[in-house]
Design an enzyme around this catalytic site. Structure first.
Site, PDB file in Angstrom:
ATOM      1  N   ASP A 155       9.197 -30.800 -12.360  1.00 35.14           N
ATOM      2  CA  ASP A 155       8.044 -31.692 -12.432  1.00 35.14           C
ATOM      3  C   ASP A 155       7.061 -31.291 -13.537  1.00 35.14           C
ATOM      4  OD1 ASP A 155       6.462 -33.870 -11.673  1.00 35.14           O
ATOM      5  OD2 ASP A 155       5.282 -32.648 -10.285  1.00 35.14           O
ATOM      6  N   GLU A 399      11.654 -22.864  -6.163  1.00 34.30           N
ATOM      7  CA  GLU A 399      12.087 -23.998  -5.342  1.00 34.30           C
ATOM      8  C   GLU A 399      13.561 -24.366  -5.555  1.00 34.30           C
ATOM      9  OE1 GLU A 399       9.308 -27.243  -5.797  1.00 34.30           O
ATOM     10  OE2 GLU A 399       7.835 -26.263  -4.512  1.00 34.30           O
ATOM     11  N   TYR A 452       2.787 -28.148   1.076  1.00 30.37           N
ATOM     12  CA  TYR A 452       1.871 -29.251   0.753  1.00 30.37           C
ATOM     13  C   TYR A 452       1.579 -30.092   1.993  1.00 30.37           C
ATOM     14  CZ  TYR A 452       2.564 -28.104  -4.162  1.00 30.37           C
ATOM     15  OH  TYR A 452       2.585 -27.460  -5.372  1.00 30.37           O
ATOM     16  N   GLU A 488       1.973 -22.032  -3.744  1.00 28.68           N
ATOM     17  CA  GLU A 488       1.545 -23.373  -4.169  1.00 28.68           C
ATOM     18  C   GLU A 488       0.979 -24.117  -2.973  1.00 28.68           C
ATOM     19  OE1 GLU A 488       4.312 -25.874  -6.234  1.00 28.68           O
ATOM     20  OE2 GLU A 488       5.109 -24.238  -7.468  1.00 28.68           O
TER      21      GLU A 488
END
Length: 581
Positions: A155, A399, A452, A488
């Site tokens: 990303d 990830e 998240y 994160e």
């Protein structure tokens, strides 16, 4: 790999500036700055999204005096496959877009004349390079025949070009090839273990260690050994102290070569649920970052770098992760000087298709060819950055699909090789997989987790954060018993968007989301750090879930603070760098 510097015996010619540039197959060149990504420099959208090979050309005068020396060319980084030609002769090639490569070109140079340097750079990604990708040909009635798309699964925008300086530098014929330094502490004293590698034969070597005032504190006449520093000043986040490590070699009583590098004396150790720097429990406050800015893309920019470090100090940060690739030499030198701890990450990102039925760790995707390249990247990264006191941990990937069975053996080999190459630093792998499903976290020293809650899951539901986060992090610790960093967490935030009560994409939502994450972390004594995603907004490929890039920055892409930056600053100023809950 030693960074090129000027000394009594060495010269450096920086070729940064305006180069000729063209796409492969074009007849004429245009002007292009180096270092910089080429994507956003022109008004040509086809160049911005171009996939394939480009050419850079520079003519440079080489003085006659360089005849008596070795001459090297060094490219700081170029994304992703590069070939270098000197006077139409191929000198070197390199795979990988985020680390330097160099080669000796002494025999290819016309001394006392102008020389042509030609560098090709190809941004095409494949499964056997990091980060991986694939060039897809779409064959359907809605696309022209042979329509190609570069597909990648990370990303951030696949910025391309020569991103860091091209340097010519000289050494004597016999020269200092490498220096390796490892440090330890004994009581109040510092120990500096070192090894000097040479090319050629000499009569004598002098190794000096000098303090910041230039005073000699230790010396030796051996190629390898231990320097003992009485009452040493230690390097640590918030209080960096750098010594100068100087090597001089002689032949027939004449100075042959000289090299100096700045080092810091410090130790790193994992003790149960604690991350120790100089035997004190350290708490990571900071960010995952990107090398990214307007117009220049991933091109090295000293102005942006100094601004970023000033913002890190302003907000009370003491660390960052080089997500998701090794940053420039220049950034790490600044981290050494500013006293910022760095988790340095290999460019192993995009190794996940987020679908258990669509495996990436298999033949033709992430396989033995990728592993070979991954190990080479780890070697290059450690070889370049082994002497930086600011680098406190290696991250081998971000990830990845660690829930796949085949991922275990792959990363076991990567982690083992990393520890073999550098046994002085802990190793991590940043996880997005569940603690129940990962096959890899048992091999790392520190658990790094990206989460998240209330964004990608339970979107808009802030009330669920504390319950879900505490529950999961406790499960991670109960299973692995290792210190944890929340590496994160964050929310896309459009600067100037406001809503009360807080709604997604507003500055209020980012503020409230971070607050709830952080208050949960305060209750967990095995959590040794919090890295917000992200330091600043950054560019991504175009897609419907991204509005001119990823907007999760605490700062805008232009380095202006959003509301949440003031909350984070107030919080981090109250938390000391060395903190045990």
């Amino acid at each position: 790999m030693l960074f090129p510097i000027e000394t009594e015996t060495r010269e450096v010619k920086d070729l940064s500036g305006i180069w000729d540039f063209k796409r492969d197959g074009e007849d004429s060149f245009i002007l292009m700055p180096v270092p910089a990504s080429y994507n956003d420099i022109t008004q040509d959208i086809t160049l911005r999204d171009y996939v394939g090979k480009v050419w850079y050309r520079k003519r440079v005068f080489i003085p006659n005096i360089w005849k008596e020396k070795r001459v090297f060319i060094r490219i700081g980084s170029a994304a992703h496959f590069s070939e270098v030609y000197v006077n139409n002769v191929k000198a070197i090639e390199h795979r990988g877009g985020f680390l330097p490569f160099e080669g000796e070109i002494s025999s290819l140079i016309k001394y006392g004349e102008e020389n042509e340097i030609l560098i090709s750079v190809d941004n095409t990604l494949s499964w056997d390079i990091l980060p991986p990708g694939e060039l897809k040909i779409i064959n359907d009635e809605m696309h022209p025949k042979g329509y190609k798309v570069l597909e990648y699964y990370f990303d951030f925008f696949n910025y391309s070009g020569i991103h860091r300086p091209v340097l010519l530098y000289t050494t004597p014929i016999t020269y200092i090839k490498d220096i390796k330094v490892e440090t330890d502490i004994k009581g109040n004293d510092g120990l500096v273990r070192y090894k000097v590698s040479l090319e050629g034969e000499i009569d004598r070597i002098i190794v000096n260690l000098k303090d910041e005032s230039g005073n000699l504190v230790a010396s030796s006449n051996s190629f390898n050994g231990v320097l003992e520093v009485k009452n040493a000043n230690l390097w640590e986040p918030g209080n960096p102290y750098l010594y100068t490590f100087e090597v001089k070699i002689f032949s027939d009583k004449k100075l042959v070569d000289c090299y100096r590098l700045e080092i810091g004396i410090r130790t790193i150790r994992i003790d149960g649920k604690r991350f120790l720097i100089n035997n004190k429990p350290f708490y990571f406050k900071g960010f995952s970052k990107h090398e990214d800015s307007d117009i220049r893309g991933k091109g090295l920019d000293h102005v942006i770098n100094i601004k970023d470090f000033n913002l890190l100090k302003w907000i009370g940060a003491n660390s960052f992760r080089t997500s998701h690739y090794p940053y420039s030499d220049e950034v790490l030198f600044l981290a050494d000087k500013y006293g910022i701890a760095v988790i340095e990450e290999a460019p192993a990102v995009g190794m996940n298709l987020w679908n258990p039925e669509n495996k990436v760790f298999r033949k033709g995707r992430i396989d033995e060819r990728t592993l070979e390249h991954h190990l080479q990247v780890i070697k290059e990264m450690i070889d370049r950055d082994k002497n930086h006191p600011s680098v406190v941990m290696w991250s081998v990937a971000n990830e990845a699909a660690t829930f796949e069975e085949e991922a275990e053996e792959y990363f076991k080999k990567v982690i083992e090789e990393t520890k073999k190459l550098d046994p002085t630093r802990p190793v991590t792998l940043v996880e997005s997989t569940s603690y129940k499903d990962t096959k890899v976290s048992k091999y790392v020293d520190v658990i790094c987790v990206n989460r998240y809650y209330s964004w990608y899951t339970d979107s808009g539901n802030l009330d669920i954060i504390e319950y879900q986060l505490e529950k999961e992090l406790r499960n991670w610790y109960e299973k692995f018993g290792k210190p944890i960093i929340l590496s994160e967490f964050g929310a896309d935030t459009i600067a100037g968007f406001h809503s009360d009560p807080p709604l997604m994409f507003t500055e209020e939502y980012q503020w409230e989301m971070l607050r709830r994450f952080m208050e949960t972390l305060d209750r967990l004594d095995f959590v040794v750090g919090e890295h917000i995603w992200n330091f600043a907004d950054f560019m991504t490929k175009q897609e419907v879930r991204r509005v001119l890039g990823n907007r999760k920055g605490i700062f805008t892409r232009q380095r202006q603070p959003k509301m949440a930056a003031h909350f984070v600053r107030e919080r981090w100023k109250k938390i000391p760098d060395f903190w045990e809950k």
